[in-house]
Scaffold this motif. Structure first.
Motif, PDB file in Angstrom:
ATOM      1  N   SER A 102      35.153 -16.509  21.084  1.00  0.00           N
ATOM      2  CA  SER A 102      34.914 -15.122  21.498  1.00  0.00           C
ATOM      3  C   SER A 102      35.924 -14.175  20.848  1.00  0.00           C
ATOM      4  CB  SER A 102      35.000 -15.003  23.017  1.00  0.00           C
ATOM      5  OG  SER A 102      36.297 -15.329  23.448  1.00  0.00           O
ATOM      6  N   ALA A 103      35.550 -12.915  20.801  1.00  0.00           N
ATOM      7  CA  ALA A 103      36.429 -11.876  20.264  1.00  0.00           C
ATOM      8  C   ALA A 103      37.395 -11.433  21.359  1.00  0.00           C
ATOM      9  CB  ALA A 103      35.596 -10.701  19.784  1.00  0.00           C
ATOM     10  N   ARG A 104      38.465 -10.794  20.955  1.00  0.00           N
ATOM     11  CA  ARG A 104      39.408 -10.218  21.920  1.00  0.00           C
ATOM     12  C   ARG A 104      39.793  -8.832  21.440  1.00  0.00           C
ATOM     13  NH1 ARG A 104      44.668 -10.095  20.427  1.00  0.00           N
ATOM     14  NH2 ARG A 104      45.194 -11.255  18.569  1.00  0.00           N
ATOM     15  N   ASN A 105      40.320  -8.040  22.338  1.00  0.00           N
ATOM     16  CA  ASN A 105      40.732  -6.689  21.959  1.00  0.00           C
ATOM     17  C   ASN A 105      42.247  -6.601  21.921  1.00  0.00           C
ATOM     18  OD1 ASN A 105      41.926  -5.450  24.478  1.00  0.00           O
ATOM     19  ND2 ASN A 105      39.972  -6.144  25.276  1.00  0.00           N
ATOM     20  N   GLU A 106      42.718  -5.667  21.141  1.00  0.00           N
ATOM     21  CA  GLU A 106      44.141  -5.349  21.059  1.00  0.00           C
ATOM     22  C   GLU A 106      44.218  -3.837  21.182  1.00  0.00           C
ATOM     23  OE1 GLU A 106      46.647  -5.616  17.288  1.00  0.00           O
ATOM     24  OE2 GLU A 106      47.076  -7.492  18.351  1.00  0.00           O
ATOM     25  N   SER A 107      44.958  -3.362  22.168  1.00  0.00           N
ATOM     26  CA  SER A 107      44.992  -1.925  22.440  1.00  0.00           C
ATOM     27  C   SER A 107      46.416  -1.409  22.496  1.00  0.00           C
ATOM     28  CB  SER A 107      44.314  -1.632  23.783  1.00  0.00           C
ATOM     29  OG  SER A 107      42.984  -2.067  23.781  1.00  0.00           O
ATOM     30  N   LEU A 108      46.579  -0.132  22.173  1.00  0.00           N
ATOM     31  CA  LEU A 108      47.838   0.567  22.407  1.00  0.00           C
ATOM     32  C   LEU A 108      47.636   1.390  23.663  1.00  0.00           C
ATOM     33  CD1 LEU A 108      48.879   1.765  18.839  1.00  0.00           C
ATOM     34  CD2 LEU A 108      49.759  -0.173  20.139  1.00  0.00           C
TER      35      LEU A 108
ATOM     36  N   GLY B  33      55.500   7.566  29.711  1.00  0.00           N
ATOM     37  CA  GLY B  33      55.637   8.141  28.379  1.00  0.00           C
ATOM     38  C   GLY B  33      55.902   7.169  27.249  1.00  0.00           C
ATOM     39  N   PHE B  34      55.929   5.878  27.502  1.00  0.00           N
ATOM     40  CA  PHE B  34      56.139   4.910  26.430  1.00  0.00           C
ATOM     41  C   PHE B  34      54.812   4.222  26.095  1.00  0.00           C
ATOM     42  CE2 PHE B  34      56.689   2.506  30.285  1.00  0.00           C
ATOM     43  CZ  PHE B  34      56.185   1.242  30.012  1.00  0.00           C
ATOM     44  N   VAL B  35      54.748   3.633  24.913  1.00  0.00           N
ATOM     45  CA  VAL B  35      53.535   2.969  24.444  1.00  0.00           C
ATOM     46  C   VAL B  35      53.798   1.473  24.304  1.00  0.00           C
ATOM     47  CG1 VAL B  35      51.876   2.805  22.530  1.00  0.00           C
ATOM     48  CG2 VAL B  35      52.774   5.033  23.214  1.00  0.00           C
ATOM     49  N   VAL B  36      52.825   0.669  24.727  1.00  0.00           N
ATOM     50  CA  VAL B  36      52.941  -0.779  24.645  1.00  0.00           C
ATOM     51  C   VAL B  36      51.629  -1.339  24.093  1.00  0.00           C
ATOM     52  CG1 VAL B  36      52.179  -1.165  27.022  1.00  0.00           C
ATOM     53  CG2 VAL B  36      53.606  -2.850  25.930  1.00  0.00           C
ATOM     54  N   ARG B  37      51.748  -2.420  23.317  1.00  0.00           N
ATOM     55  CA  ARG B  37      50.554  -3.110  22.831  1.00  0.00           C
ATOM     56  C   ARG B  37      50.154  -4.138  23.866  1.00  0.00           C
ATOM     57  NH1 ARG B  37      51.393  -6.734  17.898  1.00  0.00           N
ATOM     58  NH2 ARG B  37      51.887  -8.202  19.532  1.00  0.00           N
TER      59      ARG B  37
ATOM     60  N   LYS C 149      52.864 -10.334  31.341  1.00  0.00           N
ATOM     61  CA  LYS C 149      52.826 -11.329  30.261  1.00  0.00           C
ATOM     62  C   LYS C 149      51.697 -12.302  30.528  1.00  0.00           C
ATOM     63  CE  LYS C 149      57.424 -11.905  28.358  1.00  0.00           C
ATOM     64  NZ  LYS C 149      58.526 -12.828  28.176  1.00  0.00           N
ATOM     65  N   ASP C 150      50.668 -12.291  29.669  1.00  0.00           N
ATOM     66  CA  ASP C 150      49.633 -13.307  29.837  1.00  0.00           C
ATOM     67  C   ASP C 150      50.174 -14.643  29.345  1.00  0.00           C
ATOM     68  OD1 ASP C 150      49.425 -13.210  27.071  1.00  0.00           O
ATOM     69  OD2 ASP C 150      47.278 -12.894  27.030  1.00  0.00           O
ATOM     70  N   THR C 151      49.518 -15.716  29.718  1.00  0.00           N
ATOM     71  CA  THR C 151      50.041 -17.050  29.425  1.00  0.00           C
ATOM     72  C   THR C 151      49.898 -17.450  27.964  1.00  0.00           C
ATOM     73  OG1 THR C 151      47.921 -17.992  30.097  1.00  0.00           O
ATOM     74  CG2 THR C 151      49.664 -17.891  31.755  1.00  0.00           C
ATOM     75  N   ILE C 152      48.964 -16.847  27.245  1.00  0.00           N
ATOM     76  CA  ILE C 152      48.727 -17.259  25.863  1.00  0.00           C
ATOM     77  C   ILE C 152      49.476 -16.383  24.867  1.00  0.00           C
ATOM     78  CG2 ILE C 152      46.953 -17.572  24.088  1.00  0.00           C
ATOM     79  CD1 ILE C 152      45.026 -18.184  26.448  1.00  0.00           C
ATOM     80  N   ARG C 153      49.247 -15.074  24.900  1.00  0.00           N
ATOM     81  CA  ARG C 153      49.803 -14.184  23.887  1.00  0.00           C
ATOM     82  C   ARG C 153      51.102 -13.507  24.324  1.00  0.00           C
ATOM     83  NH1 ARG C 153      46.941 -14.054  19.619  1.00  0.00           N
ATOM     84  NH2 ARG C 153      47.974 -12.197  18.846  1.00  0.00           N
ATOM     85  N   LYS C 154      51.515 -13.694  25.559  1.00  0.00           N
ATOM     86  CA  LYS C 154      52.774 -13.129  26.077  1.00  0.00           C
ATOM     87  C   LYS C 154      52.820 -11.606  25.967  1.00  0.00           C
ATOM     88  CE  LYS C 154      54.334 -17.305  26.631  1.00  0.00           C
ATOM     89  NZ  LYS C 154      53.790 -17.995  27.735  1.00  0.00           N
ATOM     90  N   GLU C 155      51.683 -10.945  26.154  1.00  0.00           N
ATOM     91  CA  GLU C 155      51.619  -9.493  26.102  1.00  0.00           C
ATOM     92  C   GLU C 155      51.018  -8.968  27.405  1.00  0.00           C
ATOM     93  OE1 GLU C 155      47.379  -9.200  23.675  1.00  0.00           O
ATOM     94  OE2 GLU C 155      49.243  -8.828  22.635  1.00  0.00           O
TER      95      GLU C 155
END
Length: 124
Positions: A72-78, A84-88, A110-116
Motif C-alpha cells: 500500500s501507499a503511504r503519505n508524508e505530510s508537513l 508555530g513549528f512545523v514537523v514532518r 512516534k509510530d513504531t515503524i518510521r519513528k515519526e
C-alpha cells in the motif's frame, strides 16, 4: 546548552503510553520562536531553548503520497502545529488526497515503524 527533549525510555509503561501522545518542541527563551529538534534558534541564533509540550493540533501545509514496493501507499505530510513549528509526519487513515489546510490532531509522537509523529484528520 539546549535542554534535552524528554525520552520515554526511562518511564513506566503507563507514563510511556501517556507520553506517546505528547509531542515536545523547543521555544527560544530570547525571541520566543518555536522550533522542533534544533540546536539553536533559526531566528536569533540563541542556544537557550526550553522544552514545552505541544497541544497536538495543527494544519496540513504540504502532503505527498509515497509509492513503494509495499502493498500500500503511504503519505508524508508537513504539519504546522498551533504553537508555530512545523514537523514532518503521517496522517492516518488516508494514503492519498489529503487536502492542504486540513486540520489534524496528534495520535502518537512516534509510530513504531518510521519513528515519526502520526496525526488524524479532525472533522470540519
Amino acid at each position: 546548552m539546549p535542554t534535552p527533549i524528554p525520552d520515554a525510555t526511562s518511564r513506566s509503561p503507563r507514563a510511556e503510553s501517556a507520553a506517546a501522545a505528547t509531542l515536545y518542541f523547543q521555544r527560544c527563551t530570547w525571541c520566543g520562536t518555536a522550533v522542533y529538534r534544533r540546536l539553536l534558534c533559526p531566528a536569533c541564533q540563541n542556544t537557550d531553548l526550553r522544552v514545552e509540550p505541544s497541544m497536538g493540533t495543527g494544519t496540513v501545509r504540504y502532503s505527498r503520497t509515497i509509492l513503494s514496493h509495499a502493498p500500500s501507499a503511504r503519505n508524508e505530510s508537513l504539519i504546522e502545529l498551533a504553537e508555530g513549528f512545523v514537523v514532518r509526519g503521517r496522517v492516518m487513515g488516508m494514503s492519498v488526497g489529503i487536502p492542504t489546510g486540513a486540520r489534524v490532531q496528534l495520535v502518537t509522537a512516534k509510530d513504531t515503524i518510521r519513528k515519526e509523529p502520526v496525526f488524524r484528520l479532525l472533522d470540519a
